[in-house]
Write an enzyme that holds these catalytic residues in place. Structure first.
Site, short mmCIF file in Angstrom:
data_model
loop_
_atom_site.label_atom_id
_atom_site.label_comp_id
_atom_site.label_asym_id
_atom_site.label_seq_id
_atom_site.Cartn_x
_atom_site.Cartn_y
_atom_site.Cartn_z
N ALA A 28 -7.97 -43.46 22.18
CA ALA A 28 -7.88 -42.01 22.35
C ALA A 28 -9.29 -41.50 22.65
O ALA A 28 -10.29 -42.14 22.30
CB ALA A 28 -7.34 -41.38 21.07
N GLU A 37 -10.32 -47.92 14.62
CA GLU A 37 -10.43 -46.54 14.12
C GLU A 37 -11.25 -46.43 12.85
O GLU A 37 -11.93 -45.43 12.62
CB GLU A 37 -9.03 -45.94 13.88
CG GLU A 37 -8.24 -45.63 15.14
CD GLU A 37 -7.42 -46.79 15.67
OE1 GLU A 37 -7.66 -47.94 15.24
OE2 GLU A 37 -6.55 -46.56 16.51
C1 HXC Z 1 -14.14 -41.55 24.92
C2 HXC Z 1 -15.02 -43.53 25.66
C3 HXC Z 1 -14.15 -44.25 24.83
C4 HXC Z 1 -13.23 -43.52 24.03
C5 HXC Z 1 -15.40 -45.64 25.91
N1 HXC Z 1 -15.77 -44.43 26.31
N2 HXC Z 1 -14.43 -45.57 25.00
N3 HXC Z 1 -15.02 -42.17 25.70
N4 HXC Z 1 -13.26 -42.18 24.10
N5 HXC Z 1 -12.36 -44.13 23.22
C6 HXC Z 1 -16.81 -44.08 27.30
C7 HXC Z 1 -18.20 -44.30 26.76
O1 HXC Z 1 -18.59 -43.21 25.97
C8 HXC Z 1 -19.00 -44.41 28.03
O2 HXC Z 1 -19.22 -43.13 28.55
C9 HXC Z 1 -18.03 -45.11 28.96
O3 HXC Z 1 -16.72 -44.92 28.42
C10 HXC Z 1 -18.30 -46.61 29.05
O4 HXC Z 1 -18.32 -47.13 27.74
P1 HXC Z 1 -19.52 -48.04 27.18
O5 HXC Z 1 -19.49 -47.93 25.70
O6 HXC Z 1 -20.79 -47.72 27.86
O7 HXC Z 1 -19.03 -49.48 27.63
P2 HXC Z 1 -19.29 -50.88 26.92
O8 HXC Z 1 -20.71 -50.97 26.47
O9 HXC Z 1 -18.79 -51.91 27.88
O10 HXC Z 1 -18.37 -50.87 25.61
C11 HXC Z 1 -17.00 -50.84 25.74
C12 HXC Z 1 -16.35 -50.53 24.36
C13 HXC Z 1 -16.96 -49.22 23.81
C14 HXC Z 1 -16.57 -51.68 23.40
C15 HXC Z 1 -14.83 -50.39 24.61
O11 HXC Z 1 -16.91 -48.21 24.82
C16 HXC Z 1 -16.25 -48.70 22.59
O12 HXC Z 1 -16.41 -49.23 21.49
N6 HXC Z 1 -15.44 -47.64 22.78
C17 HXC Z 1 -14.75 -46.99 21.70
C18 HXC Z 1 -13.57 -47.81 21.24
C19 HXC Z 1 -12.84 -47.13 20.10
O13 HXC Z 1 -13.42 -46.83 19.05
N7 HXC Z 1 -11.56 -46.88 20.29
C20 HXC Z 1 -10.73 -46.21 19.31
C21 HXC Z 1 -10.82 -44.71 19.49
S1 HXC Z 1 -9.99 -43.85 18.20
P3 HXC Z 1 -20.67 -42.70 29.13
O14 HXC Z 1 -20.49 -41.25 29.47
O15 HXC Z 1 -21.66 -42.96 28.04
O16 HXC Z 1 -20.86 -43.59 30.33
C22 HXC Z 1 -8.38 -43.93 18.64
C23 HXC Z 1 -7.47 -43.18 17.73
C24 HXC Z 1 -6.07 -43.59 17.92
O17 HXC Z 1 -7.99 -44.50 19.60
C25 HXC Z 1 -5.14 -42.78 17.06
C26 HXC Z 1 -4.33 -41.82 17.83
C27 HXC Z 1 -3.85 -42.26 19.14
#
Ligand code: HXC
Length: 258
Positions: free
Chosen positions: A65, A132
């Site tokens: 998300a 999460e």
């Molecule tokens: C918003 C996100 C995002 C997310 C990545 N991005 N994941 N933006 N929400 N979930 C964005 C980053 O901010 C970044 O933007 C761009 O995408 C590229 O990501 P990077 O981090 O630079 O890439 P990388 O180093 O390859 O790492 C990839 C990754 C990491 C490991 C997937 O992005 C990450 O850990 N993302 C978050 C994963 C996460 O926590 N997901 C769960 C979310 S909570 P910029 O602008 O900096 O280029 C959830 C709740 C669910 O899902 C419950 C209800 C549905």
């Protein structure tokens, strides 16, 4: 309808939705989920479509998300706005099969979205997880319920409590995904499965999906009885006559979905 955050296309009787926020790794915001729901509903209502595929980019099916959007949400925002329930759950009402073709990251809501599909075909670079806990929240789109049903309690707890990722091999070994294929074969393999499904009777396919889904609700006895009645109902369809006549007469069946 013109979409901004997804791409849609058809291949034969298959409707394909590609999540398309590549710069944000397909982070799932409300607008994207509205569009995904609308596209799937339109394919579901289309007589000429027999199966759907949801896919992302090579790097990310969906990295979760949209954290930026969620960061300022308050309880009253999400409760009053019926966050998740309002649009994410549209996919649960889709009656034709939906395959998740997953490459790259399927994290948080991305993993949950894949699990809401009927089955998952994974590329060998796929990574699944429910991170999460690292953000001070918990999975909120069914992850704590569907993941243990798919992989068992121990691995589901491991993933939800540590927030670690599992690779495609581990995901297949533990039953989360049905097949792992080389990245460059992901769409070919997913489309092959979807086209195969689309050639069968839509009635039989929908009844099979509904019956398998019953196994997640209620008791075994109720589920078996539901299946039995759906099985009996198949004998009221022209497609059953066609399918069996084709077998007996050694020809290819041609289903009219009647
Ligand atoms: C918003 C996100 C995002 C997310 C990545 N991005 N994941 N933006 N929400 N979930 C964005 C980053 O901010 C970044 O933007 C761009 O995408 C590229 O990501 P990077 O981090 O630079 O890439 P990388 O180093 O390859 O790492 C990839 C990754 C990491 C490991 C997937 O992005 C990450 O850990 N993302 C978050 C994963 C996460 O926590 N997901 C769960 C979310 S909570 P910029 O602008 O900096 O280029 C959830 C709740 C669910 O899902 C419950 C209800 C549905």
């Amino acid at each position: 309808m013109a979409y901004e955050l997804i791409l849609t296309r058809t291949e034969g009787k298959v409707g394909i939705v590609t999540l398309n926020r590549p710069k944000q790794l397909n982070a799932l915001n409300n607008e994207l989920m509205d569009e995904l729901g609308a596209a799937l509903k339109a394919f579901d209502a289309d007589e000429n479509i027999g199966c759907m595929i949801v896919t992302g980019s090579e790097k990310a099916f969906a990295a979760g998300a949209d954290i930026g959007a969620m960061a300022t949400y308050t309880f009253s925002d999400v409760y009053k706005g019926d966050y998740i329930t309002r649009n994410w759950e549209t996919i649960r009402s889709i009656r034709k099969p939906v395959i998740a073709a997953v490459s790259g990251f399927a994290l948080g809501g991305g993993c949950e979205l894949a699990m809401m599909c009927d089955f998952i075909i994974a590329a060998d670079n796929a990574k699944f997880g429910q991170p999460e806990v690292k953000l001070g929240i918990i999975p909120g789109a069914g992850g704590t319920q569907r993941l243990p049903r798919a992989v068992g309690k121990s691995k589901a707890m491991d993933l939800a409590l540590t927030g670690r990722m599992m690779d495609a091999t581990e995901a297949e070994r533990s039953g989360l995904v049905s097949r792992v294929v080389p990245l460059d074969k992901l769409m070919e393999e997913s489309l092959g499965a979807a086209l195969m499904i689309s050639d069968y009777s839509q009635l039989a396919v929908m009844a099979a999906k509904e019956s398998v889904n019953r196994s997640f609700e209620g008791t075994l006895a109720d589920g078996v009885m539901f299946e039995r009645r759906m099985f009996h109902a198949m004998f009221a369809t022209a497609d059953q006559k066609e399918g069996m006549d084709a077998f007996v007469n050694k020809r290819k069946a041609s289903f009219g979905n009647k």
